[in-house]
Design an enzyme around this catalytic site. Structure first.
Site, mmCIF file in Angstrom:
data_model
loop_
_atom_site.group_PDB
_atom_site.id
_atom_site.type_symbol
_atom_site.label_atom_id
_atom_site.label_comp_id
_atom_site.label_asym_id
_atom_site.label_seq_id
_atom_site.Cartn_x
_atom_site.Cartn_y
_atom_site.Cartn_z
ATOM 1 N N HIS A 10 0.837 -1.214 0.000
ATOM 2 C CA HIS A 10 0.000 0.000 0.000
ATOM 3 C C HIS A 10 0.870 1.261 0.000
ATOM 4 C CE1 HIS A 10 -3.993 -1.861 0.507
ATOM 5 N NE2 HIS A 10 -3.383 -2.772 1.258
ATOM 6 N N ASP A 61 -0.870 -5.098 5.923
ATOM 7 C CA ASP A 61 -1.845 -5.958 5.253
ATOM 8 C C ASP A 61 -1.593 -6.006 3.748
ATOM 9 O OD1 ASP A 61 -2.574 -3.209 5.106
ATOM 10 O OD2 ASP A 61 -4.566 -3.798 4.402
ATOM 11 N N GLU A 62 -2.110 -7.016 3.119
ATOM 12 C CA GLU A 62 -2.148 -7.143 1.660
ATOM 13 C C GLU A 62 -0.806 -6.830 0.989
ATOM 14 O OE1 GLU A 62 -6.862 -6.271 0.862
ATOM 15 O OE2 GLU A 62 -5.556 -4.547 1.091
ATOM 16 N N ALA A 63 0.269 -7.299 1.615
ATOM 17 C CA ALA A 63 1.612 -7.089 1.044
ATOM 18 C C ALA A 63 1.913 -8.212 0.053
ATOM 19 C CB ALA A 63 2.649 -7.034 2.156
#
Length: 524
Positions: free
Chosen positions: A266, A329-331
């Protein structure tokens, strides 16, 4: 603790009031003490209501913070009542009294006593007085929220409320990265949170679409990385002075600001601002879409950690609160080994500058630092292995903040027809958002590991104040109740009636809300 909320809704509050005032008619009977949100820990109704009149004074002791709470209360009540409500000392029993006194209140609890001669709010700390004021506010007619003089009367039911929170962490998150929100817009949301005794404001300050805080040592982050948003609008960022204003305003409402810099994923806004943060040395273009998982800081570069240290140092200096959220998150574009190595290097930097780490629950796949909190955003049906990883971390000392996306993500659509929001986590009606228990939600996690709850509002589709209101209300008050009220008070049938009673207050405050068919709203 046994409570009969349904019975409280029928408490008769008519009868004699303040000496010299007319009796309260059934049409203007005061709100029963139990008909507030969050549900109080204990309610003992009875006795004569107190009526606020032109002669009412607000009595407060010598504490500067207590006096500020009294000033806040006066500021709430004066416009609609038209009364002066002067502040004076505690030397007398009449009026509204704010008293700091040792007792079984904890840091945020209070007792409210109402009778013929006045209302007394007693607490051990100013935060407790402030929360007691919110209870008093909800016990008054909804018209008290209006900014012009209203006819009244202003009666408070007789009896005693004794109250303290179940969890110390009761949060709401506002994503200012996907769409930017100005200082007044954030402060407006803070006021809404305060009404329901929320005490943590999590600000999501960076993402692929925008970097929202000025960092002196890396000025292009805000100047360039903050110049756009989802859909290609102009974006924006907070100067350090503006961020400090948000922090001060939140503190005046007894909310702690939890800033988040999401990493290592992100991060497109940062990568676009500084080419050297990319592994190939080439800056990507700014991004205005809504996909996730495509960006990553270059874990192997020394400059990455110089960057992280500078940002954390400057952010920590601006933030008096205990926490600093590092995302995580969401790496999806970061190899697992690199993710673990990155978190191992970044968490000590947070500690170096005096803050406690919070990360999304993927942090538990690395090595959470001692004292770190993991914010769980999975679903009811998240895979067993992922849940087991979180539970194992909790058993080894990592605290948990619960934000299950299919329960309390405020950006989820209510129904298929909801004009805003997303549905990747499912449709989240009001009952689904309320009807679960944080203490037992993650099977196997120690109840003592659960530090509280948080309702995130992601803003891919949220652009205006009205959008925030519509997605937050009526779900936000239910999340606040999950964080504040004892588990024994939890009852959807009772809650939906108390929630419905909030609608006239939202109307008076100018808060548009979703009229869920699950709630018996009052007739227009």
């Amino acid at each position: 603790m046994a409570r009969a909320l349904g019975a409280l809704l029928l408490v008769a509050a008519a009868g004699a009031v303040t000496a010299g005032a007319a009796p309260v008619s059934p049409a203007t009977a005061p709100t029963p003490l139990g008909r507030i949100v969050p549900a109080p820990a204990s309610v003992t109704p009875g006795g004569t209501p107190y009526r606020i009149t032109r002669s009412t004074v607000i009595r407060v002791g010598g504490s500067r913070e207590a006096r500020r709470v009294a000033e806040y209360l006066a500021g709430l009540l004066r416009p609609a009542t038209g009364y002066r409500l002067p502040l004076t000392g505690l030397g007398g029993p009449l009026g509204i009294r704010l008293v700091l006194s040792k007792g079984p209140f904890g840091a945020e609890g209070y007792r409210l006593d109402s009778g013929r001669h006045g209302v007394t709010i007693t607490a051990a700390e100013p935060a407790g007085l402030f929360h007691g004021v919110q209870t008093l506010r909800q016990l008054l007619p909804a018209a008290v929220e209006k900014r012009t003089v209203q006819p009244g009367p202003w009666a408070v039911a007789g009896g005693t409320v004794t109250d303290r929170p179940r969890y110390a962490y009761r949060g709401a998150m506002l994503d200012v990265s996907r769409h930017f929100f100005t200082v007044p817009q954030v402060e407006r949301y803070i006021d809404q949170l305060a009404l329901y005794k929320i005490n943590e404001l999590h600000l999501h300050l960076s993402d692929d679409q925008g970097w929202r805080l000025a960092i002196d040592s890396w000025p292009r982050l805000a100047a360039y990385g903050g110049s756009t948003q989802v859909g290609g609008g102009r974006g924006g960022h907070y100067t350090k002075a503006q961020y400090e204003e948000i922090v001060r305003y939140a503190a005046s409402r007894y909310l702690e600001v939890v800033p988040e810099i999401d990493m290592p994923g992100h991060t497109n806004a940062a990568l676009a601002s500084y080419a050297e943060l990319n592994c190939d040395g080439t800056a990507p273009p700014l991004y205005t879409g809504t996909e996730v998982g495509f960006s990553s800081l270059c874990v192997g570069k020394r400059v990455t950690y110089d960057f992280v240290a500078d940002v954390i140092r400057e952010l920590a200096a601006l933030t008096p609160g205990r926490y600093l959220h590092i995302g995580g998150d969401e790496a999806h574009s970061t190899a697992h080994a690199d993710y673990v190595a990155f978190m191992d290097r970044v968490q000590p930097i947070v500690a170096k500058y005096g803050k406690t780490v919070i990360g999304w629950h993927q942090l538990t796949g690395a090595h959470p630092a001692p004292g770190a909190l993991a914010q769980y955003w999975g679903l009811d049906d998240t895979g067993a292995d992922e849940k087991a990883q979180v539970v194992d971390a909790a058993r080894h000392g990592t605290g948990l903040i619960l934000s299950p996306a299919d329960r309390v993500y405020l950006d989820m659509k209510y129904t298929e027809d909801t004009p805003l929001g997303q549905d990747w986590a499912g449709l989240v009606e009001v009952r689904r958002s309320y009807d679960w228990d944080p203490g037992t939600y993650l099977a196997g996690a120690p109840a003592s590991a659960v530090r509280g709850v948080e309702a995130p509002l992601w803003t891919e589709t949220v652009v205006t104040d009205a959008d925030i209101d519509y997605m937050a209300f009526p779900r936000l008050p239910g999340v606040a109740e999950l964080g504040w009220s004892p588990a024994a008070t939890h009852s959807w049938d009772a809650y939906r009636v108390r929630l419905a009673a909030q609608a006239p207050r939202w109307d008076a405050l100018g808060i548009p809300y979703y009229h869920s068919p699950q709630v018996p709203w009052p007739a227009p």
